[in-house]
Design an enzyme around this catalytic site. Structure first.
Site, PDB file in Angstrom:
ATOM      1  CD  GLU A 191      17.705 100.829  28.171  1.00  0.00           C
ATOM      2  OE1 GLU A 191      17.460  99.812  28.833  1.00  0.00           O
ATOM      3  OE2 GLU A 191      18.783 100.989  27.567  1.00  0.00           O
TER       4      GLU A 191
ATOM      5  NE  ARG B  88      17.546  98.921  31.490  1.00  0.00           N
ATOM      6  CZ  ARG B  88      18.648  99.414  32.035  1.00  0.00           C
ATOM      7  NH1 ARG B  88      18.777  99.428  33.341  1.00  0.00           N
ATOM      8  NH2 ARG B  88      19.604  99.913  31.284  1.00  0.00           N
TER       9      ARG B  88
ATOM     10  CG  ASP C  75      23.038  95.324  21.360  1.00  0.00           C
ATOM     11  OD1 ASP C  75      22.191  96.094  20.901  1.00  0.00           O
ATOM     12  OD2 ASP C  75      23.434  95.384  22.546  1.00  0.00           O
TER      13      ASP C  75
ATOM     14  CD  GLU D 259      25.774  92.873  27.343  1.00  0.00           C
ATOM     15  OE1 GLU D 259      26.551  93.112  28.288  1.00  0.00           O
ATOM     16  OE2 GLU D 259      24.713  93.501  27.155  1.00  0.00           O
TER      17      GLU D 259
ATOM     18  CB  THR E 151      17.374  91.612  24.684  1.00  0.00           C
ATOM     19  OG1 THR E 151      18.722  92.037  24.531  1.00  0.00           O
ATOM     20  CG2 THR E 151      16.508  92.816  25.034  1.00  0.00           C
TER      21      THR E 151
END
Ligand code: DMJ
Length: 487
Positions: free
Chosen positions: A55, A59, A200, A323, A409
């Protein structure tokens, strides 16, 4: 002690950092400049804070790198996003953060990183030895960019080693990976293979690393993974709208046997049609996207898990995830079919109706009764809003030829250029991985796989002559209505 919240928030102004390039894409230079200065002047990583490596990377690190590139871009396509007296502060901050994440890659027998580190003290003594595949194996884009900007191979090296370690643990029979692995023993703790949570972005970053850095082995891994996905996860009929059997669906299976493990799909899987657009598998992307949109239409959101056998949600919350809108946007770029504008409008209206609150937009606690939680994830601004905005902003600089952008992503834009394709440290990997390992399946690229070689951006469009002129609205509305009827 609330890991679910604290190891994501990190106590480092997460939302402010994660939203930087959204402000640039919206052309709001004064707010972008203000936000960048706030980050430079107030954000510090020198804190006793335990964060998730994944994360923090996607991010925070990714956002800092993206904003740094926007500020230093000589062309300034989004308007004047320069910062007076800018001295690469965001790059230095990215470097500082990445160095604090590095302990995660030490003392691991496989090279697969620990899932969490304390920014001040390193890996906590009671640390968990288990990590999910996506968390450990989708660090290469950000770490690779950092390495290539700094000229320091360390970051790319550790991220690449993790990808290869995971890749080498795939099943010999199916070629599939599981979702949770022990970083010391290399044993699969979670044997579920699927497109959603836990896996994913692992697939996504194999392809995006190739797009960005041009390393052939990344494409070879992606192609082999894609082939296994098609062979073992895709169920239902061959064609979307015709033939015998159920509509196609990607299910969760045991990585070793390929046997069905459960009957739910999760909302994270809705990113996959977007990835399929990037490799040119637009037909299948259209079909899969329609399935998720059918679920959205029914609830005005995507439940976190939807049980396709019971035709009801299994897990009811919707944390404003991007998504579906991400795939909608990429499909619109590829097809230019106004159907996707309708989908975007529908999503926008549901968000306005069910999630808007006084100080922002709120997580839906329950997609049926529409009760809310006091939480707005940072990816709402960095992804959901950005993709919605770009869907409707046809003239956005992101869509203009000249500069080609790829989305990380977490939705951060990174311009694809030659500079990032230089790899002065290639020899590090020539013996232990490379062609031999990766090419072990002997798989030859199929036509749609080869296409990616000329592709360089999320916004890469299908060449004119191949553009889809299907009467999507009617054909797919029929399919969607059918699915809404089914679910
Ligand atoms: C984001 O943080 C990223 O898109 C990540 O890859 C997976 N999920 C969330 C949003 O749902």
């Amino acid at each position: 002690s609330n890991l679910n919240i604290n190891d994501v928030l990190g106590n480092y102004s997460l939302t402010l950092v994660d939203a930087l390039d959204t402000l640039a894409i919206m052309g709001n230079s004064s707010e972008f400049q203000k936000a960048v200065k706030l980050v430079i002047n107030t954000v510090s990583f020198d804190k006793d804070s335990t964060v998730q490596v994944f994360e923090a990377t996607i991010r925070v690190l990714g956002s800092l790198l993206s904003a740094h590139r926007i500020i230093t871009d000589s062309k300034q396509p989004f308007g004047d996003m320069t910062i007076k007296d800018y001295d690469n502060e965001l790059l230095h901050m990215a470097h500082d953060l990445a160095v604090r994440l590095l302990p995660a890659f030490e003392n691991t027998k496989t090279g697969i990183p620990y899932p969490r580190v304390n920014l001040k003290t390193g890996v906590p003594p009671d640390s968990n030895n288990e990590t999910c595949t996506a968390g450990a194996g989708s660090l290469l884009v950000e770490f690779g960019i950092l390495s290539r900007l700094l000229g320091d191979s360390t970051f790319e090296w550790v991220a690449r080693r993790a990808v290869k370690a995971l890749w080498n643990l795939r099943s010999n029979d199916t070629g599939l990976l599981g979702n949770v692995v022990n970083i010391q023993t290399g044993h699969w703790v979670g044997k579920q293979s699927g497109l959603g949570a836990g896996l994913d972005s692992f697939y996504e970053y194999l392809l995006k690393s190739y797009i960005l850095f041009g390393e052939k082995e990344d494409l070879e891994m992606f192609n082999a993974a894609y082939k296994s996905i098609q062979n073992y996860l895709r169920r239902g009929r061959e064609a979307c709208n015709e033939g015998e059997g159920d509509p196609p669906l990607y299910v969760n299976v045991n990585m070793f046997s390929g046997q069905l493990m459960n009957t739910w799909i999760d909302s994270l899987q809705a990113f996959f049609p977007g990835l399929q657009v990037l490799i040119g598998d637009v037909e299948d992307a259209i079909c899969l996207h329609a399935f998720y949109y059918a679920i959205w239409k029914r609830y005005g959101a995507l439940p976190e898990r939807y049980n396709w056998q019971l035709q009801a949600p299994d897990v009811f919350f919707y944390p404003l995830r991007p998504e579906l809108v991400e795939s909608t946007y990429l499909l619109y770029q590829a097809t230019r079919n106004p159907f996707y504008l309708h989908v975007g409008m529908d999503i926008l209206q549901s968000l306005e109706k069910h999630t808007k609150v006084k100080c922002g937009y709120a997580t839906l606690h329950h997609v049926i009764d529409k009760s809310k939680e006091d939480r707005m994830e940072s990816f709402f601004l960095s992804e959901t809003c950005k993709y919605l905005y770009l869907l409707f902003d046809e003239e956005n600089p992101v869509h203009k030829s000249g500069t080609r952008y790829m989305f990380t992503t977490e939705g951060h834009i990174i311009s694809v250029d030659e500079h990032l394709r230089e790899s002065p440290w290639k020899e590090f990997f020539s013996e232990e991985g490379g062609q031999d390992q990766v090419g072990k399946s002997g798989h030859r690229p199929r036509p749609h796989e080869i296409k990616v070689i000329n592709s360089s951006s999320n916004c890469n469009r299908v060449p004119d002559e191949r553009r889809y002129s299907l009467p999507l609205k009617s054909v797919y509305m029929r399919q969607i209505d059918q699915m809404v009827g089914l679910i």
